[in-house]
Design a protein around this motif. Structure first.
Motif, PDB file in Angstrom:
ATOM      1  N   GLU A  50      26.145  47.818  30.367  1.00 47.09           N
ATOM      2  CA  GLU A  50      25.173  46.789  30.744  1.00 47.09           C
ATOM      3  C   GLU A  50      25.648  45.963  31.934  1.00 47.09           C
ATOM      4  O   GLU A  50      24.834  45.461  32.710  1.00 47.09           O
ATOM      5  CB  GLU A  50      24.887  45.849  29.565  1.00 47.09           C
ATOM      6  N   GLY A  51      26.950  45.795  32.089  1.00 44.94           N
ATOM      7  CA  GLY A  51      27.492  45.008  33.188  1.00 44.94           C
ATOM      8  C   GLY A  51      28.015  45.843  34.336  1.00 44.94           C
ATOM      9  O   GLY A  51      28.598  45.309  35.283  1.00 44.94           O
ATOM     10  N   LEU A  52      27.792  47.150  34.283  1.00 40.36           N
ATOM     11  CA  LEU A  52      28.379  48.050  35.272  1.00 40.36           C
ATOM     12  C   LEU A  52      27.887  47.773  36.688  1.00 40.36           C
ATOM     13  O   LEU A  52      28.674  47.791  37.640  1.00 40.36           O
ATOM     14  CB  LEU A  52      28.084  49.501  34.883  1.00 40.36           C
ATOM     15  N   ALA A  53      26.610  47.508  36.861  1.00 43.00           N
ATOM     16  CA  ALA A  53      26.067  47.284  38.208  1.00 43.00           C
ATOM     17  C   ALA A  53      26.676  46.030  38.833  1.00 43.00           C
ATOM     18  O   ALA A  53      27.087  46.043  39.997  1.00 43.00           O
ATOM     19  CB  ALA A  53      24.546  47.173  38.157  1.00 43.00           C
ATOM     20  N   ASP A  54      26.747  44.959  38.064  1.00 40.65           N
ATOM     21  CA  ASP A  54      27.306  43.720  38.597  1.00 40.65           C
ATOM     22  C   ASP A  54      28.794  43.872  38.868  1.00 40.65           C
ATOM     23  O   ASP A  54      29.318  43.380  39.863  1.00 40.65           O
ATOM     24  CB  ASP A  54      27.058  42.578  37.610  1.00 40.65           C
ATOM     25  N   TYR A  55      29.479  44.582  38.001  1.00 40.77           N
ATOM     26  CA  TYR A  55      30.903  44.840  38.178  1.00 40.77           C
ATOM     27  C   TYR A  55      31.141  45.665  39.443  1.00 40.77           C
ATOM     28  O   TYR A  55      32.048  45.377  40.227  1.00 40.77           O
ATOM     29  CB  TYR A  55      31.432  45.564  36.949  1.00 40.77           C
ATOM     30  N   SER A  56      30.323  46.682  39.655  1.00 41.43           N
ATOM     31  CA  SER A  56      30.437  47.523  40.855  1.00 41.43           C
ATOM     32  C   SER A  56      30.155  46.723  42.116  1.00 41.43           C
ATOM     33  O   SER A  56      30.809  46.907  43.137  1.00 41.43           O
ATOM     34  CB  SER A  56      29.482  48.710  40.758  1.00 41.43           C
ATOM     35  N   LYS A  57      29.174  45.826  42.038  1.00 39.82           N
ATOM     36  CA  LYS A  57      28.860  44.989  43.197  1.00 39.82           C
ATOM     37  C   LYS A  57      30.036  44.073  43.516  1.00 39.82           C
ATOM     38  O   LYS A  57      30.417  43.927  44.677  1.00 39.82           O
ATOM     39  CB  LYS A  57      27.600  44.170  42.935  1.00 39.82           C
ATOM     40  N   HIS A  58      30.614  43.487  42.495  1.00 41.04           N
ATOM     41  CA  HIS A  58      31.790  42.636  42.717  1.00 41.04           C
ATOM     42  C   HIS A  58      32.902  43.438  43.382  1.00 41.04           C
ATOM     43  O   HIS A  58      33.525  42.980  44.336  1.00 41.04           O
ATOM     44  CB  HIS A  58      32.294  42.052  41.400  1.00 41.04           C
ATOM     45  N   ARG A  59      33.141  44.633  42.883  1.00 39.21           N
ATOM     46  CA  ARG A  59      34.207  45.474  43.432  1.00 39.21           C
ATOM     47  C   ARG A  59      33.932  45.792  44.895  1.00 39.21           C
ATOM     48  O   ARG A  59      34.831  45.726  45.732  1.00 39.21           O
ATOM     49  CB  ARG A  59      34.325  46.751  42.601  1.00 39.21           C
TER      50      ARG A  59
END
Length: 201
Positions: free
Chosen positions: A76-85
């Motif tokens: 569920e948090g993968l997109a936001d985590y990827s954007k942060h990265r």
């Protein structure tokens, strides 16, 4: 017991957790994050894979008490985590020999800056990560039961190895079982995400 940890960039607290309760149970039943699937409950299928301090783990095998003070990223948090990265670490990855990947300090920075998902409780965002888009574009999703674990695992592998060989992809995904696709479309999706990632650099 009470367990305090970070899920998808947000501080969370789980009360009345019993000693044998798994992280998977806490995520699904207490946090309302059903993305990680409850399949084999033996760490054999990979459907419940999440990142714990940056490392993919089977949430069914992790006792909830073990995540005290730690960082968990679910599908569920993968997109936001990827954007942060991508924002914090342009180039979207580095070679395994460099010892790269997400460190605990980087995960804490993500927490400190605040995840930007649309759901203030769970960190679930409204956009997709590159690997999620590639799975859709390559037709790698059928019933979808194994998909969350595959996405989390593939995302972590692409973070460590942005230009994987087919052997690298197969090795990384070897702990994730799929009963629908025959795996070829899944491999296509990871290849597509890697190609798009290299074009973006």
């Amino acid at each position: 017991m009470r367990v305090n940890f970070t899920v998808n960039g947000r501080p969370q607290e789980a009360d009345d957790v019993w000693e044998g309760e798994s992280l998977l149970y806490v995520l699904r039943e207490r946090m309302g994050l059903p993305g990680s699937k409850n399949a084999c409950e033996q760490g054999e299928c990979g459907s419940c894979t999440v990142r714990l301090d940056g490392v993919p783990v089977c949430a069914c095998l992790v006792a909830a008490g073990q995540v005290e003070g730690r960082d968990v990223v679910t599908v569920e948090g993968l997109a936001d985590y990827s954007k942060h990265r991508a924002d914090a670490h342009p180039g979207a990855g580095c070679a395994p020999a460099d010892g790269c990947g997400t460190s605990i300090q980087q995960a804490q920075q993500w927490q400190a800056k605040g995840a930007t998902g649309t759901d203030s409780q769970t960190g679930e965002g409204g956009q997709l990560s590159a690997i999620q888009e590639a799975f859709i574009d390559a037709g790698a999703v059928q019933c979808g039961f194994c998909t969350p674990g595959l996405l989390v695992t593939a995302d972590e592998m692409l973070e460590r190895n942005p230009s994987p060989s087919d052997a690298d992809i197969r090795e990384a995904l070897s702990g994730n079982l799929c009963r629908c696709t025959g795996y070829e479309k899944i491999l296509d999706a990871v290849r597509l995400a890697a190609a798009r990632q290299s074009e973006a650099v």
